[in-house]
Scaffold this motif. Structure first.
Motif, PDB file in Angstrom:
ATOM      1  N   ALA A 179       0.803  -1.384   0.015  1.00 50.68           N
ATOM      2  CA  ALA A 179      -0.038   0.045   0.061  1.00 50.68           C
ATOM      3  C   ALA A 179       1.011   1.372  -0.142  1.00 50.68           C
ATOM      4  CB  ALA A 179      -0.883   0.199   1.318  1.00 50.68           C
ATOM      5  N   LEU A 180       0.429   2.309  -0.770  1.00 48.48           N
ATOM      6  CA  LEU A 180       1.195   3.374  -0.941  1.00 48.48           C
ATOM      7  C   LEU A 180       1.707   4.129   0.409  1.00 48.48           C
ATOM      8  CD1 LEU A 180      -0.269   5.008  -4.314  1.00 48.48           C
ATOM      9  CD2 LEU A 180       1.640   3.535  -3.951  1.00 48.48           C
ATOM     10  N   ALA A 181       0.681   4.490   1.239  1.00 47.66           N
ATOM     11  CA  ALA A 181       1.042   4.986   2.543  1.00 47.66           C
ATOM     12  C   ALA A 181       2.108   4.222   3.315  1.00 47.66           C
ATOM     13  CB  ALA A 181      -0.395   5.112   3.568  1.00 47.66           C
ATOM     14  N   GLU A 182       1.856   2.757   3.292  1.00 42.60           N
ATOM     15  CA  GLU A 182       2.950   1.970   3.918  1.00 42.60           C
ATOM     16  C   GLU A 182       4.149   2.298   3.192  1.00 42.60           C
ATOM     17  OE1 GLU A 182       3.718  -2.624   4.858  1.00 42.60           O
ATOM     18  OE2 GLU A 182       1.603  -2.039   4.498  1.00 42.60           O
ATOM     19  N   VAL A 183       4.393   2.244   2.042  1.00 41.90           N
ATOM     20  CA  VAL A 183       5.655   2.437   1.323  1.00 41.90           C
ATOM     21  C   VAL A 183       6.293   3.632   1.556  1.00 41.90           C
ATOM     22  CG1 VAL A 183       6.666   2.653  -0.799  1.00 41.90           C
ATOM     23  CG2 VAL A 183       4.816   0.905  -0.638  1.00 41.90           C
ATOM     24  N   ALA A 239       9.930   3.614   3.239  1.00 48.11           N
ATOM     25  CA  ALA A 239      10.990   4.106   2.449  1.00 48.11           C
ATOM     26  C   ALA A 239      11.681   5.482   2.922  1.00 48.11           C
ATOM     27  CB  ALA A 239      10.425   4.371   1.104  1.00 48.11           C
ATOM     28  N   GLY A 240      11.269   5.989   3.930  1.00 53.24           N
ATOM     29  CA  GLY A 240      11.859   7.177   4.862  1.00 53.24           C
ATOM     30  C   GLY A 240      11.129   8.455   4.098  1.00 53.24           C
ATOM     31  N   PHE A 241      10.258   8.657   3.441  1.00 49.98           N
ATOM     32  CA  PHE A 241       9.446   9.885   3.215  1.00 49.98           C
ATOM     33  C   PHE A 241       8.674  10.371   4.420  1.00 49.98           C
ATOM     34  CE2 PHE A 241      10.490   7.956  -1.145  1.00 49.98           C
ATOM     35  CZ  PHE A 241      10.983   9.006  -1.627  1.00 49.98           C
ATOM     36  N   ALA A 242       8.471  11.634   4.464  1.00 50.06           N
ATOM     37  CA  ALA A 242       7.760  12.448   5.384  1.00 50.06           C
ATOM     38  C   ALA A 242       6.194  11.998   5.233  1.00 50.06           C
ATOM     39  CB  ALA A 242       7.815  13.893   5.056  1.00 50.06           C
ATOM     40  N   ASP A 243       5.812  11.640   4.160  1.00 49.51           N
ATOM     41  CA  ASP A 243       4.478  11.196   4.124  1.00 49.51           C
ATOM     42  C   ASP A 243       4.315  11.130   2.643  1.00 49.51           C
ATOM     43  OD1 ASP A 243       4.053  13.678   2.690  1.00 49.51           O
ATOM     44  OD2 ASP A 243       3.263  14.755   4.497  1.00 49.51           O
ATOM     45  N   GLN A 244       2.848  10.456   2.163  1.00 49.58           N
ATOM     46  CA  GLN A 244       2.802   9.605   0.815  1.00 49.58           C
ATOM     47  C   GLN A 244       2.714  10.956  -0.119  1.00 49.58           C
ATOM     48  OE1 GLN A 244      -1.009   7.466   0.521  1.00 49.58           O
ATOM     49  NE2 GLN A 244      -1.234   7.713  -1.672  1.00 49.58           N
ATOM     50  N   SER A 245       2.409  12.247  -0.023  1.00 46.41           N
ATOM     51  CA  SER A 245       2.386  13.283  -0.690  1.00 46.41           C
ATOM     52  C   SER A 245       3.918  13.586  -0.976  1.00 46.41           C
ATOM     53  CB  SER A 245       1.914  14.624  -0.280  1.00 46.41           C
ATOM     54  OG  SER A 245       2.804  15.162   0.666  1.00 46.41           O
ATOM     55  N   HIS A 246       4.928  13.601  -0.108  1.00 53.03           N
ATOM     56  CA  HIS A 246       6.255  13.745  -0.365  1.00 53.03           C
ATOM     57  C   HIS A 246       6.944  12.670  -1.121  1.00 53.03           C
ATOM     58  CE1 HIS A 246      10.436  14.028   1.519  1.00 53.03           C
ATOM     59  NE2 HIS A 246      10.608  14.839   0.617  1.00 53.03           N
ATOM     60  N   MET A 247       6.570  11.415  -1.157  1.00 56.94           N
ATOM     61  CA  MET A 247       6.764  10.422  -1.838  1.00 56.94           C
ATOM     62  C   MET A 247       6.320  10.536  -3.370  1.00 56.94           C
ATOM     63  SD  MET A 247       5.958   6.314  -1.781  1.00 56.94           S
ATOM     64  CE  MET A 247       4.269   6.259  -2.355  1.00 56.94           C
ATOM     65  N   THR A 248       5.010  10.896  -3.414  1.00 53.22           N
ATOM     66  CA  THR A 248       4.582  11.022  -4.882  1.00 53.22           C
ATOM     67  C   THR A 248       5.111  11.986  -5.770  1.00 53.22           C
ATOM     68  OG1 THR A 248       2.535  10.422  -4.042  1.00 53.22           O
ATOM     69  CG2 THR A 248       2.687  11.821  -5.974  1.00 53.22           C
ATOM     70  N   ARG A 249       5.455  13.170  -4.868  1.00 58.00           N
ATOM     71  CA  ARG A 249       6.291  14.395  -5.578  1.00 58.00           C
ATOM     72  C   ARG A 249       7.579  13.812  -6.084  1.00 58.00           C
ATOM     73  NH1 ARG A 249       6.661  19.283  -1.686  1.00 58.00           N
ATOM     74  NH2 ARG A 249       8.604  18.314  -1.166  1.00 58.00           N
ATOM     75  N   ASN A 250       8.634  13.285  -5.212  1.00 56.77           N
ATOM     76  CA  ASN A 250       9.869  12.838  -5.698  1.00 56.77           C
ATOM     77  C   ASN A 250       9.680  11.414  -6.630  1.00 56.77           C
ATOM     78  OD1 ASN A 250      12.050  13.858  -4.065  1.00 56.77           O
ATOM     79  ND2 ASN A 250      10.497  13.827  -2.509  1.00 56.77           N
ATOM     80  N   PHE A 251       8.697  10.648  -6.749  1.00 63.13           N
ATOM     81  CA  PHE A 251       8.435   9.647  -7.746  1.00 63.13           C
ATOM     82  C   PHE A 251       8.231  10.021  -8.810  1.00 63.13           C
ATOM     83  CE2 PHE A 251       6.352   5.875  -9.584  1.00 63.13           C
ATOM     84  CZ  PHE A 251       7.014   4.794  -8.730  1.00 63.13           C
ATOM     85  N   THR A 252       7.214  11.051  -9.146  1.00 60.55           N
ATOM     86  CA  THR A 252       6.772  11.577 -10.332  1.00 60.55           C
ATOM     87  C   THR A 252       7.978  12.550 -10.929  1.00 60.55           C
ATOM     88  OG1 THR A 252       4.429  11.767  -9.286  1.00 60.55           O
ATOM     89  CG2 THR A 252       5.004  12.881 -11.419  1.00 60.55           C
ATOM     90  N   TYR A 297       5.751   9.291 -13.875  1.00 63.85           N
ATOM     91  CA  TYR A 297       4.309   8.624 -13.377  1.00 63.85           C
ATOM     92  C   TYR A 297       4.007   8.880 -12.024  1.00 63.85           C
ATOM     93  CZ  TYR A 297       7.326   4.521 -13.909  1.00 63.85           C
ATOM     94  OH  TYR A 297       8.027   3.724 -13.954  1.00 63.85           O
ATOM     95  N   THR A 298       2.711   8.771 -11.562  1.00 61.85           N
ATOM     96  CA  THR A 298       2.775   8.820 -10.151  1.00 61.85           C
ATOM     97  C   THR A 298       3.010   7.158  -9.509  1.00 61.85           C
ATOM     98  OG1 THR A 298       0.431   8.234 -10.422  1.00 61.85           O
ATOM     99  CG2 THR A 298       1.003  10.401 -10.423  1.00 61.85           C
ATOM    100  N   PRO A 299       3.059   7.237  -8.137  1.00 62.31           N
ATOM    101  CA  PRO A 299       3.163   5.687  -7.531  1.00 62.31           C
ATOM    102  C   PRO A 299       1.979   5.078  -7.767  1.00 62.31           C
ATOM    103  CG  PRO A 299       4.015   7.469  -6.107  1.00 62.31           C
ATOM    104  CD  PRO A 299       3.535   8.236  -7.212  1.00 62.31           C
ATOM    105  N   GLY A 300       0.799   5.659  -7.600  1.00 60.33           N
ATOM    106  CA  GLY A 300      -0.431   5.190  -7.945  1.00 60.33           C
ATOM    107  C   GLY A 300      -0.622   4.538  -9.345  1.00 60.33           C
ATOM    108  N   ALA A 301       0.004   5.259 -10.369  1.00 61.22           N
ATOM    109  CA  ALA A 301      -0.278   4.541 -11.742  1.00 61.22           C
ATOM    110  C   ALA A 301       0.897   3.430 -11.695  1.00 61.22           C
ATOM    111  CB  ALA A 301       0.501   5.698 -12.713  1.00 61.22           C
TER     112      ALA A 301
END
Length: 266
Positions: free
Chosen positions: A230-234, A238-251, A256-260
């Motif tokens: 699950a994305l929130a767990e990832v 993985a050491g990110f502050a929260d899911q939005s922080h991960m999404t921003r860096n991933f994209t 493409y987004t983590p969701g995609a």
């Protein structure tokens, strides 16, 4: 009476505050007990400084030393907008000791700088210090690089030991990218000062330690997502502050987004 809009903000480093302003206010002559460094974003101003009368326009970096008497007034009828960091002397002294490796240098050399590179460093430092997602390593990196520029540091000579010491730091980040580590701790493990580590790491790897750490965390997140986590767990694992922080860096890295990616991996 002051006119315009002023914001005074705390940053991610003790001893540093930020001021964001847009105003036509004419400042009386005064001084600060802190160093000031920032940039004019819109409009222009004239001011007395310790080096005489100066003018600054949009895109210029502006600085002031502790105790330096100065004033400020807009050029023309329009207000000017600016952002500043006010840095306590102890913070600058510690950074300068690191940057210059014990050689004394603690004065900003010019009240107005027209160098686009330095303006970019000032903007990046302001963003990093005000962004709650920025890691400790990222905040320290941006501050050191900005201070090195306005203190007129020259690039240190490279040494044959630099590569092995950078590899030591890189191995530490590779071994556990999700763990919390400061630039000071990473520098101590590598046997380099903080500033020299940032410079040598970027020269040898093409990335600063902060950028390299975010890349490794993003790669870790991608592997976990491919396994259906699950994305929130990832994000947390993985050491990110929260899911939005991960999404921003991933994209930013993959386009493409983590969701995609999770949907494509299902």
């Amino acid at each position: 009476m002051a006119t315009g809009h002023f914001q005074i903000l705390r940053t991610g480093i003790d001893g540093i505050e930020a001021v964001i302003a847009e105003s036509s206010h004419v400042f009386a002559r005064h001084s600060h007990d802190a160093y000031g460094v920032g940039m004019i974003e819109r409009g222009a101003q004239k001011s007395a400084s310790g080096r005489g009368m100066v003018e600054a326009e949009a895109g210029n970096t502006i600085t002031v030393n502790p105790g330096e008497v100065h004033d400020g007034a807009p050029l023309g009828d329009a207000p000017r907008a600016w952002r500043m960091l006010y840095i306590q002397p102890a913070v600058v002294a510690a950074a300068a000791d690191d940057i210059f490796e014990g050689r004394p240098r603690e004065e900003f050399y010019a009240p107005v700088l027209e160098d686009g590179r330095i303006a970019g460093l000032a903007a990046a430092a302001l963003t990093a210090l005000l962004d709650r997602h920025t890691t400790s390593i990222g905040r320290d990196e941006h501050l050191l690089m900005l201070l090195a520029a306005v203190l007129r540091e020259r690039a240190p000579n490279s040494s044959s030991a630099a590569a092995s010491r950078v590899n030591r730091a890189r191995d530490r980040l590779d071994s556990d990218p999700a763990s919390v580590i400061t630039l000071e701790e990473l520098a101590a493990e590598s046997g380099l000062g903080r500033f020299r580590l940032v410079r040598d790491f970027a020269r040898i790897t093409g990335l600063t330690p902060h950028a390299y750490l975010l890349q490794r965390r993003t790669e870790l997140a991608r592997r976990m997502i491919s396994r259906g986590t699950a994305l929130a767990e990832v994000a947390i694992a993985a050491g990110f502050a929260d899911q939005s922080h991960m999404t921003r860096n991933f994209t930013r890295r993959y386009g493409y987004t983590p969701g995609a990616y999770l949907a494509a991996s299902a």
